[in-house]
Write an enzyme that holds these catalytic residues in place. Structure first.
Site, PDB file in Angstrom:
ATOM      1  CE1 TYR A 140      -3.841   2.311   0.435  1.00  0.00           C
ATOM      2  CE2 TYR A 140      -2.649   3.195   2.313  1.00  0.00           C
ATOM      3  CZ  TYR A 140      -3.686   3.277   1.406  1.00  0.00           C
ATOM      4  OH  TYR A 140      -4.572   4.338   1.471  1.00  0.00           O
TER       5      TYR A 140
ATOM      6  CE  LYS B 246      -3.655   5.238  -1.964  1.00  0.00           C
ATOM      7  NZ  LYS B 246      -4.693   5.861  -2.827  1.00  0.00           N
TER       8      LYS B 246
ATOM      9  N   GLY C  44      -0.819   0.219  23.466  1.00  0.00           N
ATOM     10  CA  GLY C  44      -1.882   1.215  23.452  1.00  0.00           C
ATOM     11  C   GLY C  44      -1.398   2.639  23.527  1.00  0.00           C
TER      12      GLY C  44
END
Length: 337
Positions: A169, A173, A231
């Site tokens: 990807y 791009k 996180g």
């Protein structure tokens, strides 16, 4: 900036036609809605490998023959299929939003993703030249890779692993940007280049594998929320209505790009998970999993250029946008029962 703030463009007056590749996808269908509401007409091209025609159903009912849909893979030539539907009518703009965008989608279609970013982009560039149309290339913050500059300005060249799993990807791009700029320099293409940061909102697919949809889907289902890593990694989330207004602002401007369009307010994954749990009223636990290879630790746009050149900045706060998105997912789940 809202749609009502937009001025009529002498380049693309009301009634002009636009071609939106990837128009059945999340961003494509929302941008199609904005164009139709701005009294432009739209041809949506999509092979519906990741998009859905259902995303356009309400627009078909509302705008009738001002919306034309063509099921077609842009890796194949597009000139004749567009000519068959538009005849001698010329389009003012060609907008390339055609590509798998979520990690599960492009990791499942690695070669196709590279081909869409290369051959597909070139086919759409050739279409734009024939129509003498302005070309909008939807690039991505992924071209910055796992950035060592934070926040990321348009002048930053990025830190991309060219052979990692995400490279299909990222490099598609990056190549697409290079190809567009080559067409601009060599063939006089009227280019507008936008780098999109994380976007969310109604119309996303629950199984698209992106963090906002993952959290909302899991919270509504009472399942544990999945966090990759500890996180503490960050993202900046832009509500889709803000994003497509940024597209339109860039298209009507004299600035060719690249321009970052995204929300510069940064959140950790733990902060996002906590907000989703609060807004859904869910008591779901949080499960931690190993961070995927090359997953960026930080992602935040520097939107100084968009603010100065386009007069654009996002207006929808994350709490408000998440509530709209959660409400949409809740209604969609109810409709399926």
């Amino acid at each position: 900036m809202s749609l009502s703030d937009q001025q009529t463009s002498p380049w693309a007056p009301e009634g002009s036609w636009f071609i939106v590749a990837g128009g059945a996808g999340f961003l494509g269908s929302n941008f199609t809605r904005l164009l139709l509401e701005a009294d432009r007409n739209v041809v949506c091209i999509d092979d519906v490998s990741t998009g859905r025609w259902e995303n356009l159903a309400v627009l078909r009912e509302r705008f009738g023959d001002r919306l034309v849909t063509i099921e077609h893979d842009v890796r194949q030539p597009v000139l004749d299929v567009v000519r068959d539907r538009l005849g001698s009518t010329h389009a003012a703009g060609v907008c390339n939003l055609a590509s798998p965008a979520s990690p599960p989608a492009y990791l499942a279609r690695p070669i196709e993703t590279l081909e869409v970013g290369s051959r597909g982009t070139q086919n759409l560039l050739d279409l734009a030249l024939v129509h003498n149309a302005r070309f909008l290339q939807a690039s991505t913050s992924e071209i910055y890779g796992d950035p060592v500059v934070h926040p990321q300005p348009e002048t930053y060249w990025g830190n991309v692993n060219p052979i990692g799993p995400r490279s299909v990807y990222d490099e598609a791009k990056r190549f697409g940007e290079a190809l567009c700029c080559a067409y601009e320099r060599s063939l006089g293409l009227d280019l507008r280049l936008v780098r999109i940061f994380n976007t969310y909102g109604p119309g996303m697919q629950a199984d698209d594998g992106r963090v906002v949809t993952n959290f909302i889907h899991q919270a509504l289902a009472g399942e544990p929320l999945t966090i990759y890593g500890d996180g503490d990694q960050t993202r900046s989330f832009c509500y889709v209505d803000d994003l497509v207004c940024g597209f339109w602002s860039l298209l009507q401007s004299n600035h060719h790009g690249p321009v970052n369009i995204g929300n510069p307010v940064e959140f950790t994954m733990m902060e996002l998970a906590s907000l989703v749990l609060e807004l859904t009223g869910s008591t779901s636990a949080i499960n931690f999993h190993e961070l995927p290879e090359d997953d960026p630790k930080q992602r935040q746009p520097d939107i100084t250029l968009a603010t100065q050149v386009l007069g654009w900045e996002p207006t929808v706060a994350l709490r408000t946008g998440l509530q709209h998105t959660i409400d949409w997912f809740s209604r969609a789940a109810t409709d399926l029962r």
